[in-house]
Design an enzyme around this catalytic site. Structure first.
Site, PDB file in Angstrom:
ATOM      1  N   GLU A  32       0.859  -1.202   0.000  1.00 19.42           N
ATOM      2  CA  GLU A  32       0.000   0.000   0.000  1.00 19.42           C
ATOM      3  C   GLU A  32       0.883   1.235   0.000  1.00 19.42           C
ATOM      4  O   GLU A  32       1.805   1.339   0.806  1.00 19.42           O
ATOM      5  CB  GLU A  32      -0.925  -0.029   1.223  1.00 19.42           C
ATOM      6  CG  GLU A  32      -1.741   1.229   1.453  1.00 19.42           C
ATOM      7  CD  GLU A  32      -2.593   1.631   0.244  1.00 19.42           C
ATOM      8  OE1 GLU A  32      -3.455   0.839  -0.169  1.00 19.42           O
ATOM      9  OE2 GLU A  32      -2.373   2.746  -0.292  1.00 19.42           O
ATOM     10  N   THR A 138      -5.777  -1.763  -7.307  1.00 16.31           N
ATOM     11  CA  THR A 138      -5.390  -0.365  -7.065  1.00 16.31           C
ATOM     12  C   THR A 138      -6.534   0.629  -7.256  1.00 16.31           C
ATOM     13  O   THR A 138      -6.322   1.837  -7.141  1.00 16.31           O
ATOM     14  CB  THR A 138      -4.194   0.019  -7.977  1.00 16.31           C
ATOM     15  OG1 THR A 138      -4.488  -0.432  -9.305  1.00 16.31           O
ATOM     16  CG2 THR A 138      -2.918  -0.634  -7.511  1.00 16.31           C
ATOM     17  N   GLY A 180     -22.366  12.971  -6.465  1.00 17.34           N
ATOM     18  CA  GLY A 180     -22.998  14.289  -6.530  1.00 17.34           C
ATOM     19  C   GLY A 180     -24.138  14.422  -5.533  1.00 17.34           C
ATOM     20  O   GLY A 180     -24.152  15.352  -4.722  1.00 17.34           O
ATOM     21  N   GLU A 182     -24.991  12.481  -2.960  1.00 15.61           N
ATOM     22  CA  GLU A 182     -24.668  12.225  -1.544  1.00 15.61           C
ATOM     23  C   GLU A 182     -23.977  13.441  -0.922  1.00 15.61           C
ATOM     24  O   GLU A 182     -24.361  13.907   0.154  1.00 15.61           O
ATOM     25  CB  GLU A 182     -23.773  10.982  -1.405  1.00 15.61           C
ATOM     26  CG  GLU A 182     -24.537   9.675  -1.614  1.00 15.61           C
ATOM     27  CD  GLU A 182     -23.719   8.429  -1.295  1.00 15.61           C
ATOM     28  OE1 GLU A 182     -22.533   8.540  -0.932  1.00 15.61           O
ATOM     29  OE2 GLU A 182     -24.281   7.314  -1.428  1.00 15.61           O
ATOM     30  N   HIS A 436     -44.237  -7.316  12.774  1.00 20.59           N
ATOM     31  CA  HIS A 436     -45.094  -6.152  12.572  1.00 20.59           C
ATOM     32  C   HIS A 436     -44.995  -5.233  13.779  1.00 20.59           C
ATOM     33  O   HIS A 436     -45.055  -5.711  14.900  1.00 20.59           O
ATOM     34  CB  HIS A 436     -46.558  -6.594  12.409  1.00 20.59           C
ATOM     35  CG  HIS A 436     -47.502  -5.430  12.309  1.00 20.59           C
ATOM     36  ND1 HIS A 436     -47.599  -4.647  11.185  1.00 20.59           N
ATOM     37  CD2 HIS A 436     -48.363  -4.900  13.222  1.00 20.59           C
ATOM     38  CE1 HIS A 436     -48.495  -3.697  11.383  1.00 20.59           C
ATOM     39  NE2 HIS A 436     -48.973  -3.825  12.621  1.00 20.59           N
TER      40      HIS A 436
HETATM   41  P1  NAI Z   1     -21.497   8.508 -11.631  1.00 20.11           P
HETATM   42  O1  NAI Z   1     -21.126   7.769 -12.849  1.00 20.11           O
HETATM   43  O2  NAI Z   1     -22.391   7.898 -10.618  1.00 20.11           O
HETATM   44  O3  NAI Z   1     -22.176   9.902 -12.047  1.00 20.11           O
HETATM   45  C1  NAI Z   1     -21.537  10.838 -12.842  1.00 20.11           C
HETATM   46  C2  NAI Z   1     -22.599  11.731 -13.471  1.00 20.11           C
HETATM   47  O4  NAI Z   1     -21.942  12.824 -14.086  1.00 20.11           O
HETATM   48  C3  NAI Z   1     -23.403  11.040 -14.545  1.00 20.11           C
HETATM   49  O5  NAI Z   1     -24.770  11.221 -14.277  1.00 20.11           O
HETATM   50  C4  NAI Z   1     -22.979  11.744 -15.829  1.00 20.11           C
HETATM   51  O6  NAI Z   1     -24.026  11.856 -16.752  1.00 20.11           O
HETATM   52  C5  NAI Z   1     -22.587  13.107 -15.302  1.00 20.11           C
HETATM   53  N1  NAI Z   1     -21.616  13.842 -16.133  1.00 20.11           N
HETATM   54  C6  NAI Z   1     -20.523  13.351 -16.757  1.00 20.11           C
HETATM   55  N2  NAI Z   1     -19.860  14.352 -17.389  1.00 20.11           N
HETATM   56  C7  NAI Z   1     -20.533  15.498 -17.137  1.00 20.11           C
HETATM   57  C8  NAI Z   1     -20.337  16.860 -17.468  1.00 20.11           C
HETATM   58  N3  NAI Z   1     -19.278  17.246 -18.185  1.00 20.11           N
HETATM   59  N4  NAI Z   1     -21.260  17.778 -17.044  1.00 20.11           N
HETATM   60  C9  NAI Z   1     -22.321  17.387 -16.305  1.00 20.11           C
HETATM   61  N5  NAI Z   1     -22.558  16.118 -15.964  1.00 20.11           N
HETATM   62  C10 NAI Z   1     -21.668  15.178 -16.348  1.00 20.11           C
HETATM   63  O7  NAI Z   1     -20.106   8.956 -10.988  1.00 20.11           O
HETATM   64  P2  NAI Z   1     -19.739   9.535  -9.551  1.00 20.11           P
HETATM   65  O8  NAI Z   1     -20.951  10.091  -8.878  1.00 20.11           O
HETATM   66  O9  NAI Z   1     -18.581  10.419  -9.780  1.00 20.11           O
HETATM   67  O10 NAI Z   1     -19.313   8.243  -8.756  1.00 20.11           O
HETATM   68  C11 NAI Z   1     -18.169   7.482  -9.206  1.00 20.11           C
HETATM   69  C12 NAI Z   1     -18.260   6.061  -8.779  1.00 20.11           C
HETATM   70  O11 NAI Z   1     -18.181   5.933  -7.387  1.00 20.11           O
HETATM   71  C13 NAI Z   1     -19.562   5.420  -9.216  1.00 20.11           C
HETATM   72  O12 NAI Z   1     -19.255   4.370 -10.087  1.00 20.11           O
HETATM   73  C14 NAI Z   1     -20.197   4.911  -7.977  1.00 20.11           C
HETATM   74  O13 NAI Z   1     -20.667   3.589  -8.137  1.00 20.11           O
HETATM   75  C15 NAI Z   1     -19.095   4.968  -6.923  1.00 20.11           C
HETATM   76  N6  NAI Z   1     -19.698   5.431  -5.672  1.00 20.11           N
HETATM   77  C16 NAI Z   1     -20.591   4.623  -5.022  1.00 20.11           C
HETATM   78  C17 NAI Z   1     -21.221   5.063  -3.890  1.00 20.11           C
HETATM   79  C18 NAI Z   1     -22.233   4.205  -3.228  1.00 20.11           C
HETATM   80  O14 NAI Z   1     -22.271   3.011  -3.495  1.00 20.11           O
HETATM   81  N7  NAI Z   1     -23.101   4.740  -2.376  1.00 20.11           N
HETATM   82  C19 NAI Z   1     -20.930   6.378  -3.303  1.00 20.11           C
HETATM   83  C20 NAI Z   1     -20.017   7.130  -4.080  1.00 20.11           C
HETATM   84  C21 NAI Z   1     -19.426   6.651  -5.205  1.00 20.11           C
END
Ligand code: NAI
Length: 457
Positions: A32, A138, A180, A182, A436
């Site tokens: 790491e 990674t 976004g 969250e 319940h």
């Molecule tokens: P995301 O793929 O969920 O969302 C990115 C969003 O940005 C999409 O809706 C896309 O259409 C939009 N976008 C892309 N380019 C853009 C632009 N130039 N202008 C405006 N909108 C644009 O990606 P995010 O939220 O960054 O998360 C990354 C990863 O982290 C995800 O794959 C997610 O699964 C993981 N993650 C999971 C969480 C959970 O399980 N609760 C919490 C946080 C992240």
């Protein structure tokens, strides 16, 4: 030193793979580069965000909901420094826990950055380590906008957003995906004026459309502003913040103190020396077969580096499976049973096929719904936004999809996971007894509603 397995990266994919390999009797090391174990999830992702979501949810409840329960809370204040300190303590407790597990399972922890020097060796701080097998874990890194690089102060990724020194007055969020919504929820509850700019016409792509629509409505009701079908065209510095020019359906501009860029993540393979040893990449991802083997068969890859959703629990499942395969066992992952959760309020959780996906597969489906306003426990809690939607398919109407927006959706979805794992059908779920009053009764009722046997809807 020659190991049976060297794992590169100690996130939820890597540390789990290392522990499982060691548990199976393989001589294992985990390398790491950061001081603290646990990767993005524990240090700068899932865990700190959930700690802040929890704290701010308590605050929002005290401010907005407590009076409905007959509780008067005068002068509720936020101590942001203390809130952030608590978040850091939660992170430290869990990352120290990973170090403890390495000791327990006799995994050698190696501090430093690994670079392949051959197909069987890596260099770490000038030291050469050899292994019969490698697991690359990674992870991923946030994608930046080309004209707006991260400084993690005014232009932040999730990492910077979870460590801001003070509550910003205004935050523009580029990307209405999981990160976004969250992080927007955290700061919106703390009083920040939030504007979310999303390229698509909907938020949280990939979710069942019904969840995405409902979440959008609820977040708007909570005071968040959305510009859908909109892109950020230009960002000019002004008064320590930015003036953003938006391009799309309704071109406009807005001033903001902080910009959170959350437009997705990409695999992180920088500096590993993969090209030099001839390991095959596809659009930055490591190509693997069904056994997580890369184009060099004794080099495995798991988690965000390979195809599929970038989720901590998916990486962990793959880590266990890869370790088991190396040990000669039959490791496998049931990708249909991997849940997706968004920790807004209410929470959103999903498993299996969306309605659209089921229809695209020409499945013979039935759908059931139960709104939480019809759920007695949700009424008692005063937490009635949202619903459960279930999708059954085939002759026996096996559960193929469950989509929940509502209280404790992150926990409720486990029932869907178990049902899909065990191939349960809607009737079996509808006819199983639930305590319940519980939120989980909404799942039973949704299955009953699909079959026309619910007596409560
Ligand atoms: P995301 O793929 O969920 O969302 C990115 C969003 O940005 C999409 O809706 C896309 O259409 C939009 N976008 C892309 N380019 C853009 C632009 N130039 N202008 C405006 N909108 C644009 O990606 P995010 O939220 O960054 O998360 C990354 C990863 O982290 C995800 O794959 C997610 O699964 C993981 N993650 C999971 C969480 C959970 O399980 N609760 C919490 C946080 C992240």
């Amino acid at each position: 030193m020659k190991y049976d397995v060297i794992v590169i990266g100690s996130g939820p994919g890597g540390y789990v793979a290392a522990n499982r390999a060691a548990q199976l009797g393989l001589k294992t090391a985990c390398i790491e580069k950061e001081k603290s174990l646990g990767g993005t999830c524990l240090n700068v992702g899932c865990i700190p965000s959930k700690a802040l979501l929890q704290s701010t949810e308590h605050y929002a409840w005290l401010q907005k909901e407590s009076k409905n329960h007959g509780i008067e809370c005068a002068d509720v204040k936020v101590d942001f420094t203390k809130m952030m300190q608590r978040k850091s303590e939660v992170v430290k407790g869990l990352t120290d826990g990973v170090a403890g597990l390495f000791k327990k399972y006799s995994v050698d922890r190696i501090d430093g950055t690994a670079k392949f020097t051959s197909k069987n060796s890596v260099d770490v701080n000038g030291q050469t380590l050899e292994a019969a097998n490698f697991i690359i874990a990674t992870g991923s890194e946030p994608i930046a906008l080309p004209f707006l690089p991260f400084d993690e102060k005014t232009v932040v990724s999730s990492t910077g957003a979870l460590a801001l020194p003070k509550i910003p007055k205004k935050m523009a969020v580029i990307g209405g995906g999981v990160i976004g919504v969250e992080i927007a929820s955290v700061y919106s509850r703390l009083g920040t004026e939030i504007t979310i700019i999303e390229m698509l016409d909907f938020i949280c792509a990939g979710m069942d459309e019904s969840l995405s629509k409902s979440l959008l409505q609820i977040l708007k009701k909570q005071g968040l502003t959305f510009h859908l079908g909109t892109k950020l065209a230009k960002a000019e510095k002004k008064n320590g913040g930015f003036v953003l020019t938006l391009e799309g359906k309704e071109p406009s501009s807005l001033e903001t103190e902080v910009v959170l860029v959350a437009i997705g993540r990409r695999p992180y393979t920088k500096g590993l020396g993969l090209e030099e040893i001839g390991l095959k990449l596809n659009k930055g991802f490591i190509e693997v077969n069904g056994n997580f083997q890369s184009s060099i068969p004794h080099i495995y890859a798991i988690g965000d580096l390979i195809e599929g959703p970038m989720l901590a629990h998916k990486a962990s499942e793959e880590g266990v499976a890869a370790a088991e395969i190396i040990a000669g066992k039959q490791g496998q992952v049931n990708y249909m049973a991997i849940p997706n959760v968004i920790y807004t309020h209410p929470e959103v959780a999903s498993i299996g096929l969306t309605e659209k996906e089921a229809k695209e597969k020409n499945l013979d489906i039935i759908i059931g719904n139960c709104a939480f306003r019809a759920n007695p426990r949700a009424r008692c809690a005063g937490d009635t936004d949202g619903f459960v939607k279930v999708i059954g398919a085939g002759l026996k109407k096996h559960l193929v999809g469950m989509h929940i927006i509502g209280p404790h959706a992150s926990e409720l979805i486990s029932e869907g996971m178990m049902a899909i794992e065990k191939r349960a059908n809607l009737q079996e779920i509808a006819q199983s007894p639930n305590a319940h009053p519980t939120f989980s009764e909404a799942i039973k009722e949704a299955c009953g509603q699909a079959l026309g046997i619910s007596v409560n809807l």
